[in-house]
Write a protein that holds these residues in place. Structure first.
Motif, PDB file in Angstrom:
ATOM      1  N   ALA A   1       0.817  -1.213   0.000  1.00  0.00           N
ATOM      2  CA  ALA A   1       0.000   0.000   0.000  1.00  0.00           C
ATOM      3  C   ALA A   1       0.855   1.269   0.000  1.00  0.00           C
ATOM      4  CB  ALA A   1      -0.934   0.015   1.207  1.00  0.00           C
ATOM      5  N   SER A   2       2.150   1.141   0.311  1.00  0.00           N
ATOM      6  CA  SER A   2       3.029   2.318   0.364  1.00  0.00           C
ATOM      7  C   SER A   2       3.596   2.639  -1.012  1.00  0.00           C
ATOM      8  CB  SER A   2       4.151   2.081   1.378  1.00  0.00           C
ATOM      9  OG  SER A   2       3.635   1.877   2.667  1.00  0.00           O
ATOM     10  N   THR A   3       2.731   2.663  -1.998  1.00  0.00           N
ATOM     11  CA  THR A   3       3.131   2.808  -3.399  1.00  0.00           C
ATOM     12  C   THR A   3       3.805   4.138  -3.694  1.00  0.00           C
ATOM     13  OG1 THR A   3       1.201   1.466  -3.937  1.00  0.00           O
ATOM     14  CG2 THR A   3       2.269   2.586  -5.759  1.00  0.00           C
ATOM     15  N   TYR A   4       3.390   5.195  -2.980  1.00  0.00           N
ATOM     16  CA  TYR A   4       3.867   6.542  -3.316  1.00  0.00           C
ATOM     17  C   TYR A   4       4.933   7.035  -2.340  1.00  0.00           C
ATOM     18  CZ  TYR A   4       3.174  10.846  -6.020  1.00  0.00           C
ATOM     19  OH  TYR A   4       3.324  11.923  -6.869  1.00  0.00           O
ATOM     20  N   VAL A   5       5.476   6.112  -1.567  1.00  0.00           N
ATOM     21  CA  VAL A   5       6.549   6.452  -0.631  1.00  0.00           C
ATOM     22  C   VAL A   5       7.855   5.988  -1.251  1.00  0.00           C
ATOM     23  CG1 VAL A   5       7.439   6.181   1.707  1.00  0.00           C
ATOM     24  CG2 VAL A   5       4.962   6.159   1.306  1.00  0.00           C
ATOM     25  N   ASN A   6       8.674   6.916  -1.693  1.00  0.00           N
ATOM     26  CA  ASN A   6       9.888   6.564  -2.431  1.00  0.00           C
ATOM     27  C   ASN A   6      10.984   7.578  -2.144  1.00  0.00           C
ATOM     28  OD1 ASN A   6      11.389   5.008  -4.319  1.00  0.00           O
ATOM     29  ND2 ASN A   6      10.981   6.503  -5.933  1.00  0.00           N
ATOM     30  N   GLY A   7      12.181   7.065  -1.860  1.00  0.00           N
ATOM     31  CA  GLY A   7      13.316   7.950  -1.597  1.00  0.00           C
ATOM     32  C   GLY A   7      13.279   8.582  -0.218  1.00  0.00           C
ATOM     33  N   VAL A   8      12.492   8.016   0.685  1.00  0.00           N
ATOM     34  CA  VAL A   8      12.347   8.568   2.026  1.00  0.00           C
ATOM     35  C   VAL A   8      13.478   8.088   2.935  1.00  0.00           C
ATOM     36  CG1 VAL A   8      10.953   8.358   4.139  1.00  0.00           C
ATOM     37  CG2 VAL A   8       9.869   8.950   1.970  1.00  0.00           C
ATOM     38  N   ILE A   9      13.990   8.993   3.745  1.00  0.00           N
ATOM     39  CA  ILE A   9      15.002   8.667   4.743  1.00  0.00           C
ATOM     40  C   ILE A   9      14.320   8.843   6.094  1.00  0.00           C
ATOM     41  CG2 ILE A   9      17.331   9.140   5.572  1.00  0.00           C
ATOM     42  CD1 ILE A   9      17.104   8.354   2.545  1.00  0.00           C
ATOM     43  N   LEU A  10      14.010   7.730   6.752  1.00  0.00           N
ATOM     44  CA  LEU A  10      13.165   7.750   7.951  1.00  0.00           C
ATOM     45  C   LEU A  10      13.981   7.481   9.209  1.00  0.00           C
ATOM     46  CD1 LEU A  10      10.359   7.782   9.310  1.00  0.00           C
ATOM     47  CD2 LEU A  10      10.138   5.354   8.698  1.00  0.00           C
ATOM     48  N   PRO A  11      14.253   8.517  10.001  1.00  0.00           N
ATOM     49  CA  PRO A  11      14.935   8.272  11.277  1.00  0.00           C
ATOM     50  C   PRO A  11      13.973   7.647  12.284  1.00  0.00           C
ATOM     51  CG  PRO A  11      15.173  10.572  10.551  1.00  0.00           C
ATOM     52  CD  PRO A  11      14.064   9.951   9.750  1.00  0.00           C
ATOM     53  N   VAL A  12      14.447   6.627  12.974  1.00  0.00           N
ATOM     54  CA  VAL A  12      13.707   6.043  14.096  1.00  0.00           C
ATOM     55  C   VAL A  12      14.682   6.091  15.268  1.00  0.00           C
ATOM     56  CG1 VAL A  12      12.418   4.051  14.940  1.00  0.00           C
ATOM     57  CG2 VAL A  12      12.434   4.567  12.491  1.00  0.00           C
ATOM     58  N   ASP A  13      14.740   7.239  15.904  1.00  0.00           N
ATOM     59  CA  ASP A  13      15.850   7.524  16.824  1.00  0.00           C
ATOM     60  C   ASP A  13      15.434   8.250  18.090  1.00  0.00           C
ATOM     61  OD1 ASP A  13      15.244  10.053  15.876  1.00  0.00           O
ATOM     62  OD2 ASP A  13      17.157  10.397  14.873  1.00  0.00           O
ATOM     63  N   GLY A  14      14.150   8.248  18.395  1.00  0.00           N
ATOM     64  CA  GLY A  14      13.709   8.918  19.614  1.00  0.00           C
ATOM     65  C   GLY A  14      13.850  10.422  19.563  1.00  0.00           C
ATOM     66  N   GLY A  15      14.136  10.954  18.367  1.00  0.00           N
ATOM     67  CA  GLY A  15      14.290  12.395  18.204  1.00  0.00           C
ATOM     68  C   GLY A  15      15.730  12.891  18.219  1.00  0.00           C
ATOM     69  N   TYR A  16      16.687  11.976  18.243  1.00  0.00           N
ATOM     70  CA  TYR A  16      18.109  12.361  18.311  1.00  0.00           C
ATOM     71  C   TYR A  16      18.469  13.365  17.226  1.00  0.00           C
ATOM     72  CZ  TYR A  16      23.221  11.699  18.657  1.00  0.00           C
ATOM     73  OH  TYR A  16      24.581  11.882  18.814  1.00  0.00           O
ATOM     74  N   THR A  17      18.026  13.125  15.992  1.00  0.00           N
ATOM     75  CA  THR A  17      18.424  13.974  14.864  1.00  0.00           C
ATOM     76  C   THR A  17      17.552  15.198  14.688  1.00  0.00           C
ATOM     77  OG1 THR A  17      17.180  12.534  13.355  1.00  0.00           O
ATOM     78  CG2 THR A  17      19.544  12.129  13.568  1.00  0.00           C
TER      79      THR A  17
END
Length: 259
Positions: free
Chosen positions: A241-257
């Motif tokens: 279903a995530s057809t239009y999600v492309n080239g995304v850089i997703l941090p999963v870091d608790g907000g560090y960045t």
């Protein structure tokens, strides 16, 4: 009944670095959604144990395929083996990586820097290239998820790690390049940038009093990531279903960045 946007029943996911830690966690998360799993790592005994555990626990088909992702011939052979077994590869999670240790940049040997890049960056490219060429481009569909790091986005002053930063920064922009190149072929390419997560290799450090104080200062959530907190990002990016999600850089870091 509402639509299950994350149903992966019948899909096949190849997960590298799937002998322990985050790779196994993400593989299990996809298996919960009905996805068949190919566990890839160098140690055959470990990936066979992981595959057997996943198959028994979630009722999906799971196999272990040994592979050194720095070896082009072995990468191609591994992909061929998966296609022979399943006939398809829908999802690739490029999770295999290494930590070269805390060595100051001025004292780092060439071999240490080059070894880090060979595994984290070049190995990810070799696996993505083989899977795309042999499976995803012919099928006109694919989900490539590169596991980079928050250290691919920022520097740090807690421990010297120039090689790791360089390699993971390369993974971030490799993701953008492949997303641009393969988007018209039905393949999305995205990256997850994990922060500090507990694994067998990091537990001792993360549980130390020094790190606990550091986390309270540097991470808005004041803690490191818990088991399972990376899973939903992988499921989301793997979803058909995530057809239009492309080239995304997703941090999963608790907000560090974010600071």
């Amino acid at each position: 009944m509402g639509k299950n946007y994350f149903d992966l029943t019948g899909h096949v996911a190849l997960v590298t670095g799937c002998s322990s830690g985050l790779g196994v966690q993400m593989a299990k998360a996809l298996a919960i959604q009905g996805c068949n799993i190919v566990a890839v790592a160098r140690r055959q005994n470990l990936i066979e144990e992981v595959a057997a555990e996943i198959s028994k626990e979630f009722g999906v088909k799971a196999i272990g395929v040994p592979c050194d992702i720095t070896d082009t011939d072995r990468v191609n052979s591994a992909v061929d083996e998966v296609l022979k077994e399943f006939g398809r590869i829908d999802i690739l999670i490029n999770n295999a990586g290494t930590g070269s240790g805390a060595t100051s940049a001025e004292d780092m040997e060439d071999s240490q820097f080059e070894g880090e890049v060979a595994i984290d960056l070049t190995g990810s490219f070799k696996m993505a290239r083989a899977v795309a060429k042999k499976a995803m481009i012919p099928a006109g569909y694919g989900r490539v998820i590169n596991i980079a790091s928050m250290y691919g986005l920022v520097g740090n002053n807690i421990a010297p790690a120039a090689a790791y930063h360089a390699a993971k920064g390369g993974v971030v922009n490799l993701t953008r390049a492949l997303a641009s190149e393969w988007g018209t072929k039905g393949i999305t390419v995205n990256a997850i940038c994990p922060g500090y997560f507990e694994t067998p290799l990091t537990k001792e450090t993360l549980d130390s009093e020094f790190f606990q104080q550091y986390a309270k200062t540097m991470i808005p959530l004041s803690r490191y990531g818990k088991e399972g907190e990376l899973d939903t990002a992988a499921i989301f990016l793997a979803s058909p279903a995530s057809t239009y999600v492309n080239g995304v850089i997703l941090p999963v870091d608790g907000g560090y960045t974010c600071m």
